[in-house]
Scaffold this active site. Structure first.
Site, PDB file in Angstrom:
ATOM      1  CE  LYS A  12      50.787   2.556 -82.085  1.00  0.00           C
ATOM      2  NZ  LYS A  12      50.677   2.591 -80.619  1.00  0.00           N
ATOM      3  CG  HIS A  70      45.296   7.800 -79.663  1.00  0.00           C
ATOM      4  ND1 HIS A  70      46.375   6.970 -79.690  1.00  0.00           N
ATOM      5  CD2 HIS A  70      45.599   8.760 -78.754  1.00  0.00           C
ATOM      6  CE1 HIS A  70      47.292   7.412 -78.839  1.00  0.00           C
ATOM      7  NE2 HIS A  70      46.849   8.493 -78.257  1.00  0.00           N
ATOM      8  CE  LYS A  99      47.053  12.564 -78.972  1.00  0.00           C
ATOM      9  NZ  LYS A  99      46.783  12.457 -77.549  1.00  0.00           N
ATOM     10  CD  GLU A 153      54.574   8.706 -74.302  1.00  0.00           C
ATOM     11  OE1 GLU A 153      53.520   8.462 -73.716  1.00  0.00           O
ATOM     12  OE2 GLU A 153      55.184   7.884 -74.986  1.00  0.00           O
ATOM     13  CG  HIS A 202      50.634   7.837 -82.581  1.00  0.00           C
ATOM     14  ND1 HIS A 202      49.437   7.316 -82.982  1.00  0.00           N
ATOM     15  CD2 HIS A 202      50.926   7.224 -81.403  1.00  0.00           C
ATOM     16  CE1 HIS A 202      49.021   6.422 -82.084  1.00  0.00           C
ATOM     17  NE2 HIS A 202      49.919   6.351 -81.119  1.00  0.00           N
ATOM     18  CE  LYS A 209      56.604   4.841 -74.177  1.00  0.00           C
ATOM     19  NZ  LYS A 209      55.200   5.251 -74.087  1.00  0.00           N
TER      20      LYS A 209
HETATM   21  C1  BG6 Z   1      50.218   4.897 -77.725  1.00  0.00           C
HETATM   22  C2  BG6 Z   1      51.542   4.259 -77.441  1.00  0.00           C
HETATM   23  O1  BG6 Z   1      49.795   4.608 -79.034  1.00  0.00           O
HETATM   24  O2  BG6 Z   1      50.337   6.299 -77.565  1.00  0.00           O
HETATM   25  C3  BG6 Z   1      52.031   4.599 -76.047  1.00  0.00           C
HETATM   26  O3  BG6 Z   1      51.429   2.839 -77.575  1.00  0.00           O
HETATM   27  C4  BG6 Z   1      52.033   6.108 -75.850  1.00  0.00           C
HETATM   28  O4  BG6 Z   1      53.325   4.074 -75.799  1.00  0.00           O
HETATM   29  C5  BG6 Z   1      50.696   6.700 -76.259  1.00  0.00           C
HETATM   30  O5  BG6 Z   1      52.286   6.377 -74.479  1.00  0.00           O
HETATM   31  C6  BG6 Z   1      50.757   8.208 -76.238  1.00  0.00           C
HETATM   32  O6  BG6 Z   1      49.470   8.716 -76.411  1.00  0.00           O
HETATM   33  P1  BG6 Z   1      49.077  10.171 -75.886  1.00  0.00           P
HETATM   34  O7  BG6 Z   1      47.683  10.358 -76.368  1.00  0.00           O
HETATM   35  O8  BG6 Z   1      49.208  10.131 -74.397  1.00  0.00           O
HETATM   36  O9  BG6 Z   1      50.064  11.102 -76.507  1.00  0.00           O
END
Ligand code: BG6
Length: 507
Positions: free
Chosen positions: A165, A195, A199, A233, A257, A357
């Site tokens: 993506k 991704h 998980k 995050e 996501h 963020k």
């Molecule tokens: C990514 C985003 O797809 O997912 C990032 O581009 C983000 O900005 C990340 O930090 C978060 O992934 P995870 O697995 O750490 O939750």
């Protein structure tokens, strides 16, 4: 030995078939932080076929040995909770190769073909090739059309392509990208990675819902008041300022996501645990999300951007002060949406999605808030302030697990009630280290199993949901920054829920 087909469907001890993984963008962040550490872990678990090899490409001139050295450093650095074993690395690194070259240079593809031949002679890869597009998305079109023109997209053995993506920047671009991809690969050979679907805890939602008989009867509008899906995050944009400035939170996290997580929580039970059956249900759910009208956007969507703050004695820059970011940037680093699913199960139940963020902590979870008991047997004064006590929390990360909150009588005289938690904790229950999402997804792509990958119709359905918000936001001048780094986002996000009588649960 042939694997038992049922074991294979359930992915028990799945090993990769022989193949070469050809990574475009092999010197980039994704390869170094995610792909190579995942492959190394697979090697450590002896899940890579003996006929497995990696061929990396990027513009940087490097020999095979230099590439191996560079990857060694990255793997040792980004393995997270696993140990780095130099002896194992030596063995694994023998299967790593590198071919430098510019993606626009026609001769590169001839050289890649020759390297693939050579690798096949040594490793017996059955001439299977998995292409991995880990480049900037703006280069996808170039790679795909050159793969098709050079004939590398076909041959003896299978050819598949994994793409990362964002799948386009909007609905129109997503369609254009699909058209291009389909020139080189049939849909079943395209593996679009989200991704979050790989998980363990997201996969466990399926087990939780469909392997147990007691939750599904409650999983509907009759019992569920609303659902909150949070991906918070604590980090900022971590050197990806220039990229993030173009993308923003809605495109980066919600369009893909969080909508996939929502689809997993809300979809109907598939008839079988098979790739198309599971994907059909996810797709159907995504298509049932009501597409907001532009005039509704201000009441269902909130954008935020973090400003500077002092956190734990340290000065944290605001988004506009990050490297690569326009000092007047209108890009959102926080987004919250209230969505509704138009079907019998969910009509009228708000699904609140939010991500940001520089929030107070890193946590991704799903909170399913159940209605209060229909009849108040106990006087209100006996209750803790939480008036809707029953809450199910699915913790995706960290501290993966599931908790159910209910009321219990406080010991002592009188009838005083307090909420308590019933808790399942992955670490404590299984004592096993879960594979990373990339481990799972790489093996699945090599095995040709698309269950945990998104499909073009899902990509388009999720773009359709966020498109009106994107359109309205791109024409809005926001008064950014509107939340300080280290806080839970802008006050408007609280108002978004308050309008419907709800409150964010800040984990
Ligand atoms: C990514 C985003 O797809 O997912 C990032 O581009 C983000 O900005 C990340 O930090 C978060 O992934 P995870 O697995 O750490 O939750």
């Amino acid at each position: 030995m042939r694997a038992n087909p049922l074991d294979d469907r359930l992915r028990l001890q799945r090993r990769t078939p022989p193949c070469t993984l050809l990574i475009f963008g092999a010197n980039g962040d994704l390869t170094r932080r995610k792909l190579l550490p995942a492959l190394y872990r697979l090697a450590a678990e002896r899940r890579l076929a003996s006929g497995f090899a990696v061929l990396g490409n990027s513009r940087t001139p490097m020999s095979d040995d230099e590439f191996r050295e560079r990857m060694r450093d990255s793997v040792a650095r980004y393995l997270e909770d696993a140990d780095f074993d130099p002896t194992l690395w030596q063995e694994f690194a023998r299967s790593l190769f590198y071919e430098p070259g510019d993606l626009a240079d026609v001769s590169l593809y001839g050289r890649l073909a020759a390297r693939l031949e050579e690798i096949d002679r040594t490793f017996r890869t059955a001439r299977n090739v998995l292409f991995y597009l880990a480049t900037a998305p703006s280069l996808y079109a170039e790679v795909v059309s050159r793969l098709a023109a050079s004939g590398l997209n076909a041959g003896r053995g299978w050819r598949r392509a994994v793409i990362e993506k964002p799948f386009g920047r909007d609905l129109a671009e997503a369609r254009e990208l699909a058209r291009l991809l389909h020139r080189a690969f049939p849909e079943e050979a395209i593996f679009r990675i989200d991704h979050y679907l790989g998980k363990e805890t997201v996969q466990n939602i399926l087990a939780f819902r469909f392997a147990n008989g007691i939750f599904e009867p409650l999983w509907n509008r009759r019992y569920v008041d609303h659902v909150q899906i949070t991906a918070a995050e604590s980090i900022g944009v971590e050197g990806r300022g220039a990229f993030y400035q173009e993308v923003g939170a809605l495109r980066d996290m919600i369009q893909n996501h969080l909508l996939q997580v929502m689809a997993t929580v809300a979809m109907e039970p598939p008839a079988a645990f098979e790739p198309e059956a599971v994907r059909d249900e996810r797709a159907k759910l995504l298509r049932s999300i009501r597409i907001p009208e532009e005039r509704e956007v201000p009441s269902i969507a909130v954008a935020g951007q973090y400003g500077p703050a002092r956190i734990g004695g340290e000065d944290v820059p605001g988004f506009r002060q990050e490297r690569g970011v326009d000092p007047e940037s209108q890009t959102e680093t926080y987004a919250a949406l209230a969505l509704f699913v138009e079907n019998w199960r969910w009509a009228g139940v708000p699904f609140y999605l939010r991500t940001g963020k520089r929030l107070p902590r890193r946590v991704t979870d799903i909170a399913i808030q159940f209605h209060a008991a229909p009849h108040a047997l106990f006087p209100e004064t006996s209750l803790a302030p939480a008036m809707r006590p029953n809450l199910l929390i699915i913790r995706i990360q960290p501290e993966e697990g599931i908790s159910l909150r209910f009321l219990a009588k406080l010991p002592g005289s009188g009838m005083r009630l307090r909420p308590v938690l019933m808790d399942f904790d992955y670490g404590a229950s299984f004592g096993l280290r879960a594979p990373t999402a990339y481990q799972t997804l790489l093996v699945d792509a090599m095995a040709g199993d698309a269950t945990l990958f998104t499909r073009q119709d899902m990509v388009e359905a999720s773009w359709a949901v966020v498109q009106p918000v994107l359109d309205v936001w791109s024409a809005t001048r926001f008064d950014f920054p509107n939340y300080a780094a280290g806080t839970w986002g802008p006050p408007e996000a609280d108002a978004l829920l308050a309008r419907r009588g709800h409150r964010w649960r800040n984990p």
